[in-house]
Design an enzyme around this catalytic site. Structure first.
Site, PDB file in Angstrom:
ATOM      1  N   ASP A 102      15.214 -35.735 -41.305  1.00 21.22           N
ATOM      2  CA  ASP A 102      15.253 -34.774 -40.204  1.00 21.22           C
ATOM      3  C   ASP A 102      15.294 -35.505 -38.857  1.00 21.22           C
ATOM      4  OD1 ASP A 102      15.089 -32.692 -42.009  1.00 21.22           O
ATOM      5  OD2 ASP A 102      12.893 -32.610 -41.919  1.00 21.22           O
TER       6      ASP A 102
HETATM    7  N1  URA Z   1      11.407 -34.166 -46.263  1.00 20.60           N
HETATM    8  C1  URA Z   1      11.403 -33.529 -45.089  1.00 20.60           C
HETATM    9  O1  URA Z   1      10.832 -32.457 -44.968  1.00 20.60           O
HETATM   10  N2  URA Z   1      12.006 -34.089 -44.036  1.00 20.60           N
HETATM   11  C2  URA Z   1      12.641 -35.269 -44.108  1.00 20.60           C
HETATM   12  O2  URA Z   1      13.182 -35.738 -43.118  1.00 20.60           O
HETATM   13  C3  URA Z   1      12.654 -35.935 -45.342  1.00 20.60           C
HETATM   14  C4  URA Z   1      12.023 -35.359 -46.415  1.00 20.60           C
END
Ligand code: URA
Length: 240
Positions: A102
């Protein structure tokens, strides 16, 4: 420099045998010159045309990158935000990220121009572990950990973290530090798992992808994977 038929096969245009036939038939040119000799050597720096098609091959490269916060994991962003590729301006390969972190997640990310490798790392059947450290709101209880261990339905699939441990709780700030390992490649997997037990993630960092970690790298830095590391990653699925 490599034999022309090998280069053509490596490009994915056709098999090596077929490439030999095409060379003999005079359907291959290198830098504008038709080649019919089978032993001829060339490189991908040459302009190689097969039946009029430019052979477009890139040597495969694999990078380990320490993704900073506030960077998107796509090759282009319509909102003009910084992308992980902005950190690879010095690399002349068409790289793409292996899976996503993310915008606000930091940590280890692989980038490559090898589609087969990317699929392998991301495919849940290969169970390549991704290890995260999450700071979450509230105090995570042993019962909640148990609930996660017994599986949570996400995207119509029951997901089980490979490992989960509450490492620290801060009663004053009402936060917990959770170490969690997953391998399903589901979007926002960690945040959604934690939300399923009513703890919002405040901070998330991916520390490891299987045996690979961020040692020696600072945020925003990268290094190439060695051939040995790539091979070791491929061996993992056989050991499951
Ligand atoms: N899980 C998430 O919620 N976000 C990420 O960036 C990676 C794994």
């Amino acid at each position: 420099m490599e034999r022309l038929q090998k280069l053509i096969a490596e490009s994915g245009y056709c098999s090596r045998r077929k490439a030999e036939e095409l060379i003999k038939q005079g359907k291959v040119s290198v830098n504008g010159k038709i080649i019919t000799e089978l032993g001829t050597k060339a490189s991908f720096g040459d302009e190689i045309l097969v039946e009029g098609n430019l052979i477009d091959y890139e040597e495969k490269e694999y990078y380990l990158f320490y993704k900073p916060r506030g960077v998107v994991c796509t090759t282009k962003d319509d909102k003009g935000r910084k992308t992980v590729l902005d950190y690879f301006d010095d690399v002349d390969k068409r790289l793409f990220p292996v899976g996503r972190l993310d915008y606000d997640t930091t940590g280890i990310l692989l980038l490559t121009n090898d589609g087969e490798f990317a699929n392998y790392i991301m495919h849940p059947k290969n169970k390549i572990d991704k290890y995260y450290v999450a700071k979450v709101k509230g105090i995570v209880t042993p019962d909640e950990v148990k609930k996660l261990k017994s599986g949570v339905k996400l995207d119509n699939k029951k997901v089980y973290p490979s490992r989960i441990k509450v490492k620290d709780i801060n009663k004053k700030n009402m936060t917990s530090i959770v170490h969690i390992t997953v391998h399903d490649g589901i979007n926002h997997e960690v945040k959604r798992l934690m939300e399923s037990i009513n703890h919002d993630v405040i901070k998330l960092k991916r520390e490891c992808i299987s045996f690979l970690d961020l040692s020696g790298l600072k945020s925003g830095e990268k290094r190439m994977l060695s051939k040995k590391e790539v091979k070791q990653l491929y061996n993992l699925s056989q050991n499951k």
